[in-house]
Design a protein around this motif. Structure first.
Motif, PDB file in Angstrom:
ATOM      1  N   UNK A 159     -11.278   3.616  78.430  1.00 45.77           N
ATOM      2  CA  UNK A 159      -9.818   3.695  78.457  1.00 45.77           C
ATOM      3  C   UNK A 159      -9.287   4.075  77.086  1.00 45.77           C
ATOM      4  N   UNK A 160      -9.898   3.499  76.019  1.00 46.35           N
ATOM      5  CA  UNK A 160      -9.454   3.776  74.655  1.00 46.35           C
ATOM      6  C   UNK A 160      -9.595   5.251  74.335  1.00 46.35           C
ATOM      7  N   UNK A 161     -10.728   5.866  74.724  1.00 47.01           N
ATOM      8  CA  UNK A 161     -10.953   7.280  74.438  1.00 47.01           C
ATOM      9  C   UNK A 161      -9.955   8.134  75.210  1.00 47.01           C
ATOM     10  N   UNK A 162      -9.736   7.756  76.492  1.00 41.14           N
ATOM     11  CA  UNK A 162      -8.824   8.528  77.317  1.00 41.14           C
ATOM     12  C   UNK A 162      -7.417   8.521  76.728  1.00 41.14           C
ATOM     13  N   UNK A 163      -6.950   7.319  76.315  1.00 38.99           N
ATOM     14  CA  UNK A 163      -5.615   7.220  75.748  1.00 38.99           C
ATOM     15  C   UNK A 163      -5.521   7.944  74.424  1.00 38.99           C
ATOM     16  N   UNK A 164      -6.588   7.852  73.608  1.00 33.36           N
ATOM     17  CA  UNK A 164      -6.563   8.521  72.309  1.00 33.36           C
ATOM     18  C   UNK A 164      -6.433  10.020  72.477  1.00 33.36           C
ATOM     19  N   UNK A 165      -7.105  10.567  73.485  1.00 29.66           N
ATOM     20  CA  UNK A 165      -7.111  12.010  73.674  1.00 29.66           C
ATOM     21  C   UNK A 165      -5.833  12.521  74.337  1.00 29.66           C
ATOM     22  N   UNK A 166      -5.241  11.732  75.230  1.00 30.20           N
ATOM     23  CA  UNK A 166      -4.189  12.274  76.086  1.00 30.20           C
ATOM     24  C   UNK A 166      -2.780  11.767  75.785  1.00 30.20           C
ATOM     25  N   UNK A 167      -2.643  10.632  75.156  1.00 28.81           N
ATOM     26  CA  UNK A 167      -1.295  10.073  75.048  1.00 28.81           C
ATOM     27  C   UNK A 167      -0.762   9.938  73.626  1.00 28.81           C
ATOM     28  N   UNK A 168      -1.565  10.160  72.605  1.00 29.58           N
ATOM     29  CA  UNK A 168      -1.083   9.968  71.233  1.00 29.58           C
ATOM     30  C   UNK A 168       0.061  10.925  70.918  1.00 29.58           C
ATOM     31  N   UNK A 169      -0.088  12.210  71.303  1.00 30.09           N
ATOM     32  CA  UNK A 169       0.975  13.180  71.030  1.00 30.09           C
ATOM     33  C   UNK A 169       2.256  12.770  71.744  1.00 30.09           C
ATOM     34  N   UNK A 170       2.149  12.421  73.045  1.00 30.51           N
ATOM     35  CA  UNK A 170       3.328  12.012  73.790  1.00 30.51           C
ATOM     36  C   UNK A 170       3.918  10.722  73.225  1.00 30.51           C
ATOM     37  N   UNK A 171       3.041   9.808  72.784  1.00 24.12           N
ATOM     38  CA  UNK A 171       3.509   8.535  72.251  1.00 24.12           C
ATOM     39  C   UNK A 171       4.325   8.742  70.975  1.00 24.12           C
ATOM     40  N   UNK A 172       3.813   9.566  70.062  1.00 21.66           N
ATOM     41  CA  UNK A 172       4.525   9.830  68.810  1.00 21.66           C
ATOM     42  C   UNK A 172       5.845  10.538  69.107  1.00 21.66           C
ATOM     43  N   UNK A 173       5.809  11.545  69.966  1.00 28.31           N
ATOM     44  CA  UNK A 173       7.045  12.256  70.322  1.00 28.31           C
ATOM     45  C   UNK A 173       8.055  11.317  70.976  1.00 28.31           C
ATOM     46  N   UNK A 174       7.546  10.388  71.807  1.00 28.47           N
ATOM     47  CA  UNK A 174       8.439   9.444  72.483  1.00 28.47           C
ATOM     48  C   UNK A 174       9.132   8.533  71.471  1.00 28.47           C
ATOM     49  N   UNK A 175       8.401   8.090  70.473  1.00 26.68           N
ATOM     50  CA  UNK A 175       8.981   7.222  69.445  1.00 26.68           C
ATOM     51  C   UNK A 175      10.057   7.975  68.670  1.00 26.68           C
ATOM     52  N   UNK A 176       9.775   9.229  68.306  1.00 27.28           N
ATOM     53  CA  UNK A 176      10.757  10.020  67.550  1.00 27.28           C
ATOM     54  C   UNK A 176      11.992  10.269  68.403  1.00 27.28           C
ATOM     55  N   UNK A 177      11.794  10.610  69.672  1.00 27.68           N
ATOM     56  CA  UNK A 177      12.948  10.859  70.549  1.00 27.68           C
ATOM     57  C   UNK A 177      13.804   9.609  70.700  1.00 27.68           C
ATOM     58  N   UNK A 178      13.128   8.459  70.834  1.00 27.50           N
ATOM     59  CA  UNK A 178      13.889   7.209  70.984  1.00 27.50           C
ATOM     60  C   UNK A 178      14.682   6.917  69.705  1.00 27.50           C
ATOM     61  N   UNK A 179      14.065   7.151  68.557  1.00 26.06           N
ATOM     62  CA  UNK A 179      14.756   6.928  67.282  1.00 26.06           C
ATOM     63  C   UNK A 179      15.978   7.839  67.154  1.00 26.06           C
ATOM     64  N   UNK A 180      15.820   9.093  67.586  1.00 22.91           N
ATOM     65  CA  UNK A 180      16.939  10.032  67.518  1.00 22.91           C
ATOM     66  C   UNK A 180      18.054   9.601  68.457  1.00 22.91           C
ATOM     67  N   UNK A 181      17.700   9.155  69.653  1.00 21.58           N
ATOM     68  CA  UNK A 181      18.714   8.706  70.609  1.00 21.58           C
ATOM     69  C   UNK A 181      19.488   7.514  70.061  1.00 21.58           C
TER      70      UNK A 181
END
Length: 551
Positions: A159-181
């Motif tokens: 699970x750790x490898x899957x999340x590292x490969x697939x969700x880190x970009x979306x996670x970082x973008x999500x945090x930035x978008x939330x901060x901007x909102x």
């Protein structure tokens, strides 16, 4: 339910949003342009999406929903598959056992409503919302899903490898978008022993917003380093970088700084909204008198204009507003900053680099050889920079800069302490601004209240105020992220250097004497500016006390 372009046009004309001539011209153009009336109006910039959606709601006789002020329940949104949300650009906003209410920007799409009904097993009630708001709501829902995955990850190696490969970009973008909102100015990524804490600085105050599983924190930092051009392999020394980010058509500059700590790397990301750099003086919080004085300072062909205050007081924003006003094809404007905060079209900007000896003073020497009309110096910190800035101001250049002093008159004292000759100071200075920032009360949720006796006494020292007058205090609502505040507003003290002030500087007059004279000439001190905004219900009394000392 039918789409009636004439009805839409009629309502817009009745509201005074478009002229009859414009409507007739567009309706005529539709003979060759197959697009809908609303699309043409948007394309020509005659109305915005929210106005169109609200008007179409009247045409279709269905409710209009402002999604930007609506809190969505993730469980309700999850009742419709994600692929349908994106395919039909819809978002569910509420549900009962038998019925689901769905926001759409196209209630005529019968296929979409039927598919949603089949997939959800519920009867569908459409409401109207703008396309932009729906797209943003869908993205925020997706961001929330990724954020939840990031917080709960790490149950096993696969699970750790899957999340590292697939969700880190979306996670970082999500945090930035939330901060901007939430209109944050900074995002703090702080590695702790068991997790990485994420905090947003909103209106000058830090709020904890998220946490990232320890297994993903290194990937998160690496992702940010990649987009900002930093060395991913280097974690033992501080690094600084830049990146760009776009949300709903708005462009943001990101300034990234890393710092090693005991648990990894601390990273702070500053969010710079380009729309703020050109704000007018009144939007920043200056009154008409102060605006007139500053316009007079910057309209002069030469001289020194200083903006003072502590770190985080908004000095750079004020300087950029001045430069935006001065920026035209007839003038050469050059800035030297540490670092460059906003990129301005038509202005030559350079950044200091102390590692190669490129200091403020050295930069100004070279700038003067480039035939500038206006020079902006990020900060005057030492005698050498001060002397060169004054020399430039006395030789036909308008010089804008900042200093770290508490009051406007304090800048004069500070330059004297740098051993600058008083006659040079008096000859060069046009004016000085001292400023602070206070949190602005949210207009949608602030509540009025009567002042207590102690507060009334303190206000009466500056402005006539009686017990029947009302103040306001913060409450909190979805529009202000439940903080009670929406943005910040400036407190200003504008000192005009007239002939009497020049004479006092040359004679070495005490700072208090200069202030006393300027107040007699109508200068409003920071305390007066703060109290005025309290009485106007723009901020609360305690905010002003924290920013400027009031006995």
């Amino acid at each position: 339910m039918e789409y009636n372009a004439a009805k839409l046009g009629q309502i817009l004309c009745e509201k005074g949003l478009i002229a009859d001539e414009q409507l007739q011209e567009i309706l005529e153009s539709q003979k060759t342009d197959n697009r809908r009336l609303g699309e043409i109006l948007l394309d020509r910039g005659l109305i915005d999406e929210n106005v169109l959606a609200e008007t179409l709601a009247q045409v279709f006789q269905i409710p209009y929903v402002d999604l930007s002020a609506t809190v969505l329940d993730p469980e309700v949104v999850a009742k419709i598959p994600h692929d349908l949300l994106q395919e039909y650009n819809v978002i569910p906003i509420s549900a009962t056992e038998l019925r689901i209410t769905v926001a759409t920007n196209n209630p005529l799409d019968v296929n979409a409503l039927q598919d949603i009904q089949v997939k959800s097993g519920l009867m569908v009630t459409p409401v109207m919302a703008s396309r932009r708001d729906i797209e943003q709501a869908i993205q925020e829902y997706v961001d929330g899903v990724h954020g939840g995955q990031a917080r709960s990850s790490g149950s096993g190696p696969a699970q750790k490898k899957n999340l590292s490969d697939q969700t880190v970009i979306e996670m970082v973008d999500a945090i930035i978008r939330r901060a901007i909102k939430e209109k944050a100015s900074d995002i703090h990524f702080e590695p702790l022993k068991s997790k990485m804490r994420v905090r947003f600085r909103i209106n000058g105050v830090l709020y904890e917003r998220d946490s990232i599983n320890q297994d993903l924190q290194r990937n998160c930092i690496s992702r940010i380093k990649i987009i900002s051009g930093l060395d991913v392999a280097e974690s033992r020394r501080p690094q600084d970088g830049r990146a760009n980010f776009s949300v709903s058509g708005q462009q943001f500059d990101l300034r990234i700084s890393t710092l090693p700590n005991l648990n990894g790397e601390n990273l702070v990301m500053r969010l710079l909204n380009k729309s703020f750099m050109g704000q007018s003086f009144d939007k920043l919080g200056m009154d008409a008198q102060q605006t007139e004085l500053i316009n007079g300072f910057v309209s002069k062909p030469y001289g020194l204009m200083l903006v003072t205050g502590p770190t985080g007081a908004g000095k750079t924003t004020t300087l950029y507003s001045m430069m935006n006003q001065l920026n035209n094809s007839e003038k050469s404007i050059v800035t030297v900053e540490d670092p460059v905060e906003y990129e301005l079209a038509g202005i030559n900007q350079t950044s200091t680099n102390k590692h190669i000896g490129y200091t403020f003073a050295n930069a100004i020497r070279h700038i003067l050889r480039h035939d500038p009309d206006i020079i902006m110096i990020g900060e005057i910190r030492d005698q050498e920079t001060a002397e060169i800035a004054i020399r430039a101001a006395l030789t036909g250049h308008l010089v804008l800069s900042t200093m770290h002093t508490n009051t406007a008159a304090g800048a004069i004292t500070r330059m004297m302490e740098m051993d600058i000759e008083p006659f040079l100071i008096s000859s060069a200075l046009n004016g000085i601004i001292a400023q602070r920032l206070v949190r602005r009360l949210c207009d949608k949720c602030k509540k009025e209240h009567t002042a207590d006796i102690e507060t009334e006494k303190k206000i009466n020292q500056y402005i006539p105020f009686d017990e029947s007058s009302m103040l306001a205090h913060p409450v909190g609502c979805p529009a202000c992220a439940n903080t009670g505040y929406e943005g910040r507003v400036g407190l200003y003290e504008v000192l005009k250097v007239d002939e009497e002030v020049r004479r006092m500087i040359v004679k070495g007059a005490d700072e208090r004497d200069i202030v006393k004279y300027c107040v007699s000439q109508g200068m409003k001190q920071l305390q007066m500016s703060g109290i005025q905004k309290v009485v106007n219900k723009e901020t609360e009394f305690n905010e002003t006390i924290h920013s400027v000392f009031i006995d």
